[in-house]
Scaffold this motif. Structure first.
Motif, PDB file in Angstrom:
ATOM      1  N   ALA A  55       0.820  -1.201   0.000  1.00  0.00           N
ATOM      2  CA  ALA A  55       0.000   0.000   0.000  1.00  0.00           C
ATOM      3  C   ALA A  55       0.854   1.251   0.000  1.00  0.00           C
ATOM      4  O   ALA A  55       2.004   1.250   0.463  1.00  0.00           O
ATOM      5  N   ASN A  56       0.275   2.330  -0.527  1.00  0.00           N
ATOM      6  CA  ASN A  56       0.790   3.672  -0.347  1.00  0.00           C
ATOM      7  C   ASN A  56       0.182   4.256   0.923  1.00  0.00           C
ATOM      8  O   ASN A  56      -0.801   3.722   1.472  1.00  0.00           O
ATOM      9  N   GLY A  73       8.246  10.372  -0.569  1.00  0.00           N
ATOM     10  CA  GLY A  73       9.318   9.385  -0.476  1.00  0.00           C
ATOM     11  C   GLY A  73       8.772   7.995  -0.715  1.00  0.00           C
ATOM     12  O   GLY A  73       7.562   7.778  -0.694  1.00  0.00           O
ATOM     13  N   HIS A  74       9.666   7.049  -0.945  1.00  0.00           N
ATOM     14  CA  HIS A  74       9.228   5.659  -1.089  1.00  0.00           C
ATOM     15  C   HIS A  74       9.748   4.833   0.071  1.00  0.00           C
ATOM     16  O   HIS A  74      10.837   5.088   0.604  1.00  0.00           O
ATOM     17  N   LEU A  75       8.960   3.841   0.455  1.00  0.00           N
ATOM     18  CA  LEU A  75       9.287   3.000   1.612  1.00  0.00           C
ATOM     19  C   LEU A  75      10.020   1.726   1.231  1.00  0.00           C
ATOM     20  O   LEU A  75      10.542   1.033   2.102  1.00  0.00           O
ATOM     21  N   LEU A 134       3.894   8.600   0.821  1.00  0.00           N
ATOM     22  CA  LEU A 134       4.863   7.515   0.909  1.00  0.00           C
ATOM     23  C   LEU A 134       4.389   6.358   0.037  1.00  0.00           C
ATOM     24  O   LEU A 134       3.276   5.852   0.210  1.00  0.00           O
ATOM     25  N   SER A 135       5.234   5.949  -0.871  1.00  0.00           N
ATOM     26  CA  SER A 135       4.822   4.999  -1.904  1.00  0.00           C
ATOM     27  C   SER A 135       5.530   3.654  -1.749  1.00  0.00           C
ATOM     28  O   SER A 135       6.484   3.504  -0.977  1.00  0.00           O
ATOM     29  N   TYR A 136       5.071   2.696  -2.549  1.00  0.00           N
ATOM     30  CA  TYR A 136       5.691   1.375  -2.591  1.00  0.00           C
ATOM     31  C   TYR A 136       6.222   1.097  -3.990  1.00  0.00           C
ATOM     32  O   TYR A 136       5.828   1.726  -4.975  1.00  0.00           O
ATOM     33  N   ASP A 137       7.146   0.190  -4.088  1.00  0.00           N
ATOM     34  CA  ASP A 137       7.680  -0.337  -5.359  1.00  0.00           C
ATOM     35  C   ASP A 137       8.214   0.737  -6.306  1.00  0.00           C
ATOM     36  O   ASP A 137       8.145   0.588  -7.525  1.00  0.00           O
ATOM     37  N   HIS A 147      -0.984   5.022  -8.321  1.00  0.00           N
ATOM     38  CA  HIS A 147      -2.240   4.748  -7.630  1.00  0.00           C
ATOM     39  C   HIS A 147      -2.494   5.805  -6.554  1.00  0.00           C
ATOM     40  O   HIS A 147      -3.642   6.214  -6.335  1.00  0.00           O
ATOM     41  N   LEU A 148      -1.444   6.256  -5.885  1.00  0.00           N
ATOM     42  CA  LEU A 148      -1.580   7.336  -4.908  1.00  0.00           C
ATOM     43  C   LEU A 148      -2.019   8.620  -5.600  1.00  0.00           C
ATOM     44  O   LEU A 148      -2.934   9.314  -5.134  1.00  0.00           O
ATOM     45  N   LEU A 149      -1.382   8.940  -6.703  1.00  0.00           N
ATOM     46  CA  LEU A 149      -1.719  10.171  -7.419  1.00  0.00           C
ATOM     47  C   LEU A 149      -3.149  10.147  -7.942  1.00  0.00           C
ATOM     48  O   LEU A 149      -3.826  11.171  -7.961  1.00  0.00           O
TER      49      LEU A 149
END
Length: 374
Positions: A55-56, A73-75, A134-137, A147-149
């Motif tokens: 998930a984001n 940022g990305h996790l 905060l995003s994934y992948d 998907h967050l955007l």
């Protein structure tokens, strides 16, 4: 709410402790961030991706219905299987001021600074919001943040800009190249190499496509140029290949992965078009792996001036690596890169961020908060 406070170093240690390798479920680290924010009165939107196991996360400090700024940022991190590590890559080590661990530089350091500053930002009673995205992948080609955007219009007023905290020595970066990547797969018929007439060589089927790739790479060297980048042209390369079992067996299958890096104004997927055409003509399958656009922020844009003042540094025209910034820009949100550490430390054993770099990032975020107090 909680009275727990973590220093930036302690927050970075928590984040590095999560084995949040790209392409894997990320519920533990997302849950930690969600609970940390909730403990300080900040509601986080956890936004599951279509994969179902990652998930984001998006949260707003201050009034979400007003224009503000995004700290992005990305996790996820790249794997840490290299033999050069001197300790567990998922346990932060402090060696003479170097905070060593997988993701310390790329880019959990920026995320740690942002999260550690949350209690202070909450106390500022912001008149315009600071958002955390905060995003994934990201390390798989920026697969999570779209998907967050897509969800953003329902979560906040259109932001005035986004600061993407990828390693840049806290120097604002206004442009980067775009990227697209594909996987080619050729299928043949196995058999003894003494009877090629009874089989079909998958590697041979791949050769025209590889030749087209090399030819296109040479064409690009003399095509559109942008002196801000190194090299100043769009590029194409064959990054991975596999095929065949033994020398005396006709290869039944072959695979190649190819990436394009495109200067601003050039569609990275268009760079791959001659390769894809050659693949189709040869009967070779094409799988699209990743794509994100270039970033090109006008030096006269207000965001460029603001981040220069906050960082106390003159913006850098461009870098050749890619980030999620181009996707923010494509979504109508002005974006700039500005984060701690050097990109040359990323994806290597003993990856590190210095204590001073982490503290300087907190100073930048504090200045951003002060600018939003009205």
């Amino acid at each position: 709410m909680t009275t727990e406070f973590l220093t930036p170093e302690a927050m970075l240690a928590r984040l590095v402790g999560f084995d949040s390798v790209v392409g894997r479920p990320n519920a533990p680290i997302v849950g930690f961030v969600r609970d940390w924010l909730a403990g300080h009165g900040v509601h986080a939107h956890v936004l599951p991706g279509p994969e179902g196991d990652r998930a984001n996360l998006f949260a707003s400090i201050g009034p979400a219905d007003r224009p503000g700024y995004v700290l992005s940022g990305h996790l996820d991190v790249v794997p840490a299987g290299e033999p050069g590590w001197q300790g567990d890559p998922f346990i932060l080590r402090d060696v003479a001021g170097r905070l060593i661990g997988r993701g310390a530089c790329d880019m959990k350091g920026f995320v740690a600074a942002a999260l550690a500053m949350v209690p202070e930002l909450v106390r500022m009673d912001l008149q315009a919001p600071i958002h955390l995205a905060l995003s994934y992948d990201e390390e798989a080609g920026c697969r999570g943040v779209p998907h967050l955007l897509a969800a953003l219009p329902g979560l906040c007023a259109p932001p005035e800009g986004a600061i993407i905290g990828e390693p840049s020595n806290l120097t604002p970066v206004l442009a980067h190249k775009g990227k697209a990547a594909i996987r080619l797969v050729a299928q043949g018929v196995a058999g003894h190499s003494s009877r090629p007439d009874l089989g079909a060589n998958a590697i041979h089927a791949m050769v025209p496509v590889l030749s087209a790739t090399v030819a296109q790479a040479e064409v690009l060297r003399t095509d559109a140029q942008d002196a801000r980048f190194e090299p100043p042209w769009s590029s194409l390369q064959i990054g991975r290949m596999s095929g065949g079992q033994a020398l005396n067996i006709i290869p039944e299958s072959a695979m190649a992965e190819i990436e394009a890096r495109a200067i601003a104004g050039v569609d990275p997927t268009a760079v791959l078009a001659p390769v894809i055409d050659a693949a189709r003509a040869a009967g070779v399958g094409v799988e699209h792996l990743a794509s994100y656009p270039a970033l090109a922020l006008d030096p006269d844009h207000p965001l460029a001036g603001m981040i220069a003042r906050l960082a106390g540094k003159t913006p850098l025209g461009a870098v050749s690596y890619g980030t999620e910034a181009g996707l923010f820009q494509a979504a109508g949100i002005a974006a700039v890169i500005c984060g701690p550490g050097e990109i040359g430390r990323a994806h290597k054993p003993e990856e590190y961020l210095t204590r001073d770099e982490l503290q300087a990032t907190c100073v930048l975020i504090r200045r951003l908060g002060e600018s939003q107090r009205g």
